[in-house]
Design a protein around this motif. Structure first.
Motif, short mmCIF file in Angstrom:
data_model
loop_
_atom_site.label_atom_id
_atom_site.label_comp_id
_atom_site.label_asym_id
_atom_site.label_seq_id
_atom_site.Cartn_x
_atom_site.Cartn_y
_atom_site.Cartn_z
N ARG A 151 49.62 -109.00 -20.34
CA ARG A 151 48.84 -108.39 -19.27
C ARG A 151 47.39 -108.84 -19.33
O ARG A 151 46.76 -109.12 -18.30
N ALA A 152 46.83 -108.90 -20.55
CA ALA A 152 45.45 -109.37 -20.70
C ALA A 152 45.32 -110.82 -20.24
O ALA A 152 44.35 -111.19 -19.57
N TRP A 153 46.32 -111.64 -20.58
CA TRP A 153 46.32 -113.05 -20.15
C TRP A 153 46.45 -113.15 -18.63
O TRP A 153 45.77 -113.95 -17.98
N ALA A 154 47.33 -112.35 -18.05
CA ALA A 154 47.56 -112.40 -16.61
C ALA A 154 46.33 -112.01 -15.82
O ALA A 154 46.08 -112.54 -14.72
N ASP A 155 45.51 -111.10 -16.36
CA ASP A 155 44.32 -110.62 -15.66
C ASP A 155 43.08 -111.47 -15.94
O ASP A 155 42.01 -111.22 -15.37
N ARG A 156 43.23 -112.46 -16.80
CA ARG A 156 42.09 -113.30 -17.18
C ARG A 156 41.74 -114.24 -16.03
O ARG A 156 42.62 -114.90 -15.46
N ASN A 167 51.23 -116.33 -8.99
CA ASN A 167 50.59 -115.14 -9.53
C ASN A 167 51.16 -114.80 -10.90
O ASN A 167 52.37 -114.64 -11.05
N ARG A 168 50.29 -114.72 -11.88
CA ARG A 168 50.75 -114.45 -13.24
C ARG A 168 51.41 -113.08 -13.36
O ARG A 168 52.38 -112.92 -14.09
N ARG A 169 50.85 -112.10 -12.67
CA ARG A 169 51.42 -110.76 -12.71
C ARG A 169 52.84 -110.74 -12.14
O ARG A 169 53.73 -110.07 -12.66
N ASP A 179 56.21 -103.33 -14.94
CA ASP A 179 55.99 -102.48 -13.77
C ASP A 179 57.30 -101.97 -13.18
O ASP A 179 57.51 -101.99 -11.95
#
Length: 326
Positions: A151-156, A167-169, A179
């Protein structure tokens, strides 16, 4: 033809699977030809068109030479040829393209000694991909380590000149069931590649993508080169295939109990299955037939012995064990 072209060698990789004591095992080479310990890797040989008529005959010959194991069921998986996938100091001018294979075998213990003397071992494949084993429930490693890091990587924030990237998420939700998305046991390769791209597994460090993963404990046992990716491909293929082909019986003895069959299916799928539902599924699909004999090997009350009913192959096009998934 360009005179500075890179030489290419065809390698043959085998992801050889068996089930022993209710655990799925993968055969790995742990020593080189000189007897020196090396990082775990899948059996790897070279295709020689002067010696081998087909890739498969070359694969069988190289596996037997390296591991003393005679292969049974074999099918081609995929061709792995990305640049930089086979970094070694002595082959700077050589590019290795590997043809990966999935092979299934019954481990009756008779060949174990020869295999170990040849520098190979059977290892539990969940030691390499521990987040894939849901037989005892949701693996703690997902919520404690993997998902927070992803999640931290996806939001970076990221920059790219290649246009809009996926989209990474969204990829995280699909691959890892984040989710409240459902977990799909067949997305093994997608999960591994997401972890590699995020720099969370040791192979990303070995390939020079980053200096360290930043994790206190490695995510599973590392393999050399891209062999863990090949293993993930093999696991995904086998999990998908057992739903529409009776390949699970390649891992079973000629006679077996329904409990043993269920444990083998659970070992491969990484899922716990309800006993009565599983029995209704197998018997309703007419995949097995009773031998009329019983087994007392478990030490409890005698259990009926069954065998695979081969006529099912002629009766319908997809005689697998549909245990779930997409």
């Amino acid at each position: 033809m360009a005179t500075n072209s890179t030489a290419v060698e065809i390698g043959l990789n085998a992801a050889i699977v068996t089930v022993e004591a209710n655990d799925p095992k993968i055969l790995v080479v742990t020593r080189d030809a000189a007897g020196k310990s090396v990082a775990d890797g899948l059996p790897l040989g070279s295709f020689d068109p002067l010696l081998h008529r087909t890739f498969e005959t070359g694969l069988r010959a190289s596996v037997e030479d390296q591991t003393a194991l005679h292969l049974g069921y074999v099918e081609q998986l995929y061709t792995f040829g990305d640049r930089g996938r086979h970094k070694q100091p002595d082959d700077v001018d050589l590019h290795i393209v590997s043809v990966g294979y999935l092979a299934l075998t019954r481990n009756d213990g008779e060949q174990t000694g020869a295999i170990e003397r040849g520098g190979s071992q059977w290892r539990n494949w969940y030691g390499y991909l521990p987040w894939e084993d849901w037989r005892e429930g949701r693996p703690a490693i997902l919520d404690e380590t993997i998902l927070p890091a992803l999640r931290a990587w996806a939001d970076r924030p990221r920059e790219s000149s290649a246009g809009r990237l996926p989209n990474r998420r969204s990829r995280l939700r699909l691959a890892f069931g984040d989710d409240d998305f459902p977990w799909d046991e067949e997305r093994v390769l997608e999960r591994y590649e997401l972890l590699y791209e995020a720099g969370l597994i040791e192979e990303a460090v070995a390939d020079g993508r980053l200096k360290a993963t930043g994790l206190a404990v490695p995510l599973g046992r590392q393999m050399r080169l891209d062999h863990r990716r090949i293993l993930a491909t093999a696991m995904a293929r086998l999990r998908g295939k057992l739903k529409y082909r009776p390949v699970i019986f390649e891992l079973m003895p000629s006679e077996f109990t329904l409990t043993a069959l269920q444990s083998t299916v659970e070992a491969i799928s990484g899922r716990h299955l309800h006993k009565q539902n599983f029995r209704r599924l197998v018997e309703g699909a007419k995949l097995v037939e009773s031998t009329g004999a019983t087994s007392t090997a478990t030490g409890g009350r005698p259990a009926a012995l069954y065998r695979f009913r081969r006529d099912v192959l002629e009766e319908r096009p997809a005689p697998g064990i549909k245990v779930g998934g997409r």
